[in-house]
Scaffold this motif. Structure first.
Motif, mmCIF file in Angstrom:
data_model
loop_
_atom_site.group_PDB
_atom_site.id
_atom_site.type_symbol
_atom_site.label_atom_id
_atom_site.label_comp_id
_atom_site.label_asym_id
_atom_site.label_seq_id
_atom_site.Cartn_x
_atom_site.Cartn_y
_atom_site.Cartn_z
ATOM 1 N N VAL A 165 5.608 -20.743 -43.324
ATOM 2 C CA VAL A 165 5.583 -22.100 -42.789
ATOM 3 C C VAL A 165 4.129 -22.559 -42.698
ATOM 4 C CG1 VAL A 165 6.214 -23.573 -40.832
ATOM 5 C CG2 VAL A 165 7.683 -21.643 -41.458
ATOM 6 N N VAL A 166 3.904 -23.808 -43.095
ATOM 7 C CA VAL A 166 2.565 -24.395 -43.089
ATOM 8 C C VAL A 166 2.586 -25.675 -42.258
ATOM 9 C CG1 VAL A 166 0.737 -25.410 -44.514
ATOM 10 C CG2 VAL A 166 2.059 -23.464 -45.370
ATOM 11 N N PHE A 167 1.584 -25.826 -41.408
ATOM 12 C CA PHE A 167 1.364 -27.083 -40.687
ATOM 13 C C PHE A 167 0.205 -27.796 -41.374
ATOM 14 C CE2 PHE A 167 2.548 -25.387 -36.153
ATOM 15 C CZ PHE A 167 3.806 -25.031 -36.606
ATOM 16 N N TYR A 168 0.377 -29.103 -41.613
ATOM 17 C CA TYR A 168 -0.696 -29.954 -42.135
ATOM 18 C C TYR A 168 -0.878 -31.071 -41.120
ATOM 19 C CZ TYR A 168 -3.348 -33.124 -45.112
ATOM 20 O OH TYR A 168 -4.317 -33.961 -45.613
ATOM 21 N N GLU A 169 -1.981 -31.017 -40.399
ATOM 22 C CA GLU A 169 -2.234 -31.950 -39.304
ATOM 23 C C GLU A 169 -3.472 -32.788 -39.624
ATOM 24 O OE1 GLU A 169 -2.348 -29.705 -35.539
ATOM 25 O OE2 GLU A 169 -1.547 -28.015 -36.691
ATOM 26 N N VAL A 170 -3.399 -34.086 -39.325
ATOM 27 C CA VAL A 170 -4.526 -34.973 -39.566
ATOM 28 C C VAL A 170 -4.850 -35.706 -38.266
ATOM 29 C CG1 VAL A 170 -5.457 -36.874 -40.936
ATOM 30 C CG2 VAL A 170 -3.779 -35.305 -41.964
ATOM 31 N N TYR A 171 -6.102 -35.602 -37.858
ATOM 32 C CA TYR A 171 -6.594 -36.240 -36.633
ATOM 33 C C TYR A 171 -7.728 -37.192 -36.982
ATOM 34 C CZ TYR A 171 -3.906 -32.538 -34.491
ATOM 35 O OH TYR A 171 -2.864 -31.712 -34.141
ATOM 36 N N ASP A 172 -7.972 -38.161 -36.118
ATOM 37 C CA ASP A 172 -9.076 -39.092 -36.347
ATOM 38 C C ASP A 172 -10.395 -38.353 -36.513
ATOM 39 O OD1 ASP A 172 -7.437 -41.338 -36.198
ATOM 40 O OD2 ASP A 172 -7.928 -41.748 -34.100
ATOM 41 N N ASP A 173 -10.588 -37.316 -35.700
ATOM 42 C CA ASP A 173 -11.837 -36.566 -35.713
ATOM 43 C C ASP A 173 -11.646 -35.273 -34.921
ATOM 44 O OD1 ASP A 173 -11.821 -37.429 -33.005
ATOM 45 O OD2 ASP A 173 -13.162 -39.100 -33.473
ATOM 46 N N ARG A 174 -12.681 -34.485 -34.836
ATOM 47 C CA ARG A 174 -12.613 -33.207 -34.121
ATOM 48 C C ARG A 174 -12.297 -33.427 -32.639
ATOM 49 N NH1 ARG A 174 -13.154 -27.453 -34.934
ATOM 50 N NH2 ARG A 174 -12.569 -26.747 -32.865
ATOM 51 N N THR A 175 -12.795 -34.497 -32.064
ATOM 52 C CA THR A 175 -12.525 -34.790 -30.662
ATOM 53 C C THR A 175 -11.032 -35.001 -30.428
ATOM 54 O OG1 THR A 175 -14.723 -35.747 -30.402
ATOM 55 C CG2 THR A 175 -13.066 -36.360 -28.764
ATOM 56 N N ALA A 176 -10.373 -35.695 -31.339
ATOM 57 C CA ALA A 176 -8.924 -35.908 -31.218
ATOM 58 C C ALA A 176 -8.176 -34.581 -31.326
ATOM 59 C CB ALA A 176 -8.431 -36.889 -32.280
ATOM 60 N N PHE A 177 -8.626 -33.701 -32.213
ATOM 61 C CA PHE A 177 -8.000 -32.377 -32.314
ATOM 62 C C PHE A 177 -8.236 -31.574 -31.041
ATOM 63 C CE2 PHE A 177 -8.439 -27.834 -33.382
ATOM 64 C CZ PHE A 177 -7.108 -27.570 -33.643
ATOM 65 N N ASP A 178 -9.439 -31.629 -30.504
ATOM 66 C CA ASP A 178 -9.732 -30.912 -29.261
ATOM 67 C C ASP A 178 -8.829 -31.400 -28.132
ATOM 68 O OD1 ASP A 178 -11.628 -29.365 -30.546
ATOM 69 O OD2 ASP A 178 -13.332 -30.544 -29.826
ATOM 70 N N ALA A 179 -8.530 -32.701 -28.103
ATOM 71 C CA ALA A 179 -7.601 -33.239 -27.100
ATOM 72 C C ALA A 179 -6.198 -32.675 -27.317
ATOM 73 C CB ALA A 179 -7.579 -34.765 -27.160
ATOM 74 N N HIS A 180 -5.811 -32.494 -28.571
ATOM 75 C CA HIS A 180 -4.506 -31.901 -28.899
ATOM 76 C C HIS A 180 -4.377 -30.507 -28.291
ATOM 77 C CE1 HIS A 180 -1.094 -30.474 -31.257
ATOM 78 N NE2 HIS A 180 -1.850 -29.490 -31.701
ATOM 79 N N LEU A 181 -5.471 -29.768 -28.271
ATOM 80 C CA LEU A 181 -5.445 -28.400 -27.760
ATOM 81 C C LEU A 181 -5.100 -28.328 -26.279
ATOM 82 C CD1 LEU A 181 -8.592 -26.959 -29.579
ATOM 83 C CD2 LEU A 181 -6.180 -26.728 -30.247
#
Length: 107
Positions: free
Chosen positions: A56-72
């Protein structure tokens, strides 16, 4: 890399035999919740390999690293993190990329 390029995350898992449905239920909750509740999450796709249905593969797209950090820090990721370890045989190293273009974008 241009700071304006979207931040891409690729996560890959090998699921234990008999655990795919449970793993996908957790993954789908995380994916749908991310897109619905995180303004910085542009896309979150969950895909299963045709040749190996336990890959299984996840392909995730965020506005930027900050948005990904918020996801965490989200409750839906916490649910996924709490449930998935018992369901997988392997978790590959997460890859981080910068997306230069999406075929879905006009222009």
């Amino acid at each position: 890399m241009s700071p304006s390029w979207p931040f891409v995350v690729i996560a890959e898992f090998r699921v234990r035999p008999g655990s795919l449905d449970a793993f996908l239920a957790l993954a789908h909750d995380d994916a749908r919740s991310s897109v619905a509740h995180e303004p910085g999450c542009r896309a979150f796709d969950v895909a299963v390999s045709e040749s190996d249905p336990l890959a299984v593969v996840f392909y995730e797209v965020y506005d930027d690293r900050t948005a990904f950090d918020a996801h965490l820090e989200t409750p839906h990721l916490a649910r996924f993190r709490a449930g998935f370890p018992a369901l997988i045989a392997e978790e590959r190293p997460v890859r981080f990329l910068a997306r230069t273009v999406s075929g879905a974008e006009a222009g």
